[in-house]
Enzyme design. Structure first.
Site, short mmCIF file in Angstrom:
data_model
loop_
_atom_site.label_atom_id
_atom_site.label_comp_id
_atom_site.label_asym_id
_atom_site.label_seq_id
_atom_site.Cartn_x
_atom_site.Cartn_y
_atom_site.Cartn_z
CG HIS A 77 -1.90 1.06 1.31
ND1 HIS A 77 -3.34 0.87 1.53
CD2 HIS A 77 -1.66 2.45 1.35
CE1 HIS A 77 -3.64 2.18 1.56
NE2 HIS A 77 -3.14 2.98 1.41
CG HIS A 91 -1.08 6.72 -1.48
ND1 HIS A 91 -2.37 6.98 -2.15
CD2 HIS A 91 -1.34 6.15 -0.38
CE1 HIS A 91 -3.24 6.26 -1.42
NE2 HIS A 91 -2.64 5.73 -0.06
CD GLU A 106 -6.65 7.28 6.06
OE1 GLU A 106 -5.42 7.60 6.27
OE2 GLU A 106 -7.00 7.07 4.88
CG ASN A 120 -0.09 9.05 2.18
OD1 ASN A 120 -1.09 8.46 3.12
ND2 ASN A 120 -0.62 9.57 1.46
#
Length: 396
Positions: free
Chosen positions: A54, A56, A207, A304
């Site tokens: 996961h 970005h 989230e 992130n």
């Protein structure tokens, strides 16, 4: 190449160890040839190359332009949306290439990135991703997820166009799910599209630290009803951490029955999910240990990097692992190294599950840590990255 006196964590062993804990491993070309018990004391710890389930990479390294949204998820979403309007292929390529170079040197062999997808039209990042996926073939196995606001799927034509584009590009269908109105029907529509177009699913779900956010439970129920066992990944699930124990346990039982894959994101969720007017007590991480007790082994992933959501960090999964161990009290630490190797490899459907055995790929990471107590020591995390049986040299 011969790797002498290395520990191989039990959950990473694809062989019968009997009573041995330390091994001599011989590589032949691009494969592991033999694994034998060693008579020497341990000198290091051997892992399969890591898997980041996961990330970005479309919006990383933008914090200097957008600023850090301290503890405010929706402020971060808004800032990135405004910034995204000015993205160019060149800027995207530079950011994404930087992320992949860093992950490659750290020892990552596969990475799944979410791509912001906020309309029926494919984003500019998709073409750049496809270009990089081809260029990086044979080094990092790249996957993408269309990160679509769940409410967009209320538009049937938009949903169809998104699903067709994702299928054409060989991707995974995804959605951002958080207390949406009509959540059951909208999630049902996403599952319809996944079944119609033979797509796997990957959700950002719950989230936040709102105990009333129960998207994870709804997803598990729908997956069970549709018979989509093992094809759905759910990231975050932060609200599970603040729900009553009985309710959370019941939801996790449904997740296990549905064969869901859970991904916890320690860095971003520790930063975002918690008070900023005092020292935060909630930690923002999902119930990893309780899930494991039900046979559901979660993954730890990057999420992130240096953007509005999380202004720090990089693409070293061992750093993420270390934070996850401390946040969730994962002990002994060596028992949880499958969270960055075997569990995400399974969740992403990779050809190699990450267990080390004779005949497996010689894509490995040799850590200096001689035991679990050195895993979080900077000296213990010093590593030799081995790709296709060859040591990766500085600068490669």
């Amino acid at each position: 190449m011969r790797l002498e006196a290395v520990r191989i964590p039990p959950r990473l062993r694809g062989f019968a160890a009997r009573d041995a804990e330390v091994f001599d491993v011989t590589l032949a070309g691009a494969q592991v040839a033999t694994i034998e018990a060693s008579e020497l004391p341990a000198r290091g710890t051997l892992l399969s190359a890591m898997v980041d389930a996961h990330a970005h990479i479309d919006k990383n390294y933008t914090v200097r332009e957008v600023g850090a949204a301290e503890g405010n998820l929706f402020a971060a979403i808004g800032r990135m949306a405004a910034h995204r309007a000015h993205w160019t292929a060149d800027a995207l390529r530079a950011r994404m290439e930087r992320a992949l170079q860093e992950a490659w040197r750290a020892g990552t062999r596969a990475l799944r990135t979410h791509l912001d997808w906020n309309s029926a039209e494919a984003p500019a990042s998709l073409a750049v991703f496809e270009e990089l996926r081809s260029q990086w073939h044979g080094r990092i196995e790249l996957q993408f997820v269309a990160l679509v606001p769940l409410d967009l799927f209320a538009d049937r034509e938009a949903g169809e166009r998104i699903a067709r584009a994702v299928q054409r590009a060989g991707g995974t269908l995804g959605a951002f799910v958080y207390r949406n109105e009509g959540i059951v029907s909208k999630l049902g529509r996403v599952l319809d599209l996944a079944q119609d177009h033979q797509l796997a699913l990957d959700f950002h779900v719950d989230e936040g630290l709102d105990a009333e956010a129960t998207g994870l439970r709804t997803i598990a129920q729908l997956v069970i009803a549709r018979g989509l066992h093992g094809r759905v990944l759910c990231g975050h699930a932060c609200s599970l951490s603040v729900q009553e124990d009985a309710a959370a346990r019941d939801t996790l039982g449904l997740c296990a029955k549905a064969g869901l894959h859970l991904v916890a994101l320690p860095t971003t969720n520790l930063y975002l999910q918690g008070a900023w007017d005092r020292t935060p007590v909630p930690r923002g991480i999902t119930r990893i240990r309780e899930a494991a007790a039900l046979g559901l082994r979660a993954s730890l992933a990057t999420d992130n990097v240096q953007d509005a959501f999380y202004p720090y960090g990089g693409y070293d999964l061992l750093e993420t692992f270390g934070l996850g161990v401390q946040m969730a009290h994962l002990a002994p630490a060596s028992d949880w190294l499958d969270a960055i190797t075997v569990s995400p490899a399974t969740a992403l459907g990779l050809g190699w599950d990450g267990r080390i055995a004779s005949g497996c790929p010689a894509d490995l990471v040799l850590l200096a840590a001689a035991d679990e107590y050195e895993l979080l020591d900077p000296r213990g995390r010093r590593r030799t990255v081995i790709r296709a049986g060859r040591t990766l040299e500085n600068g490669e």
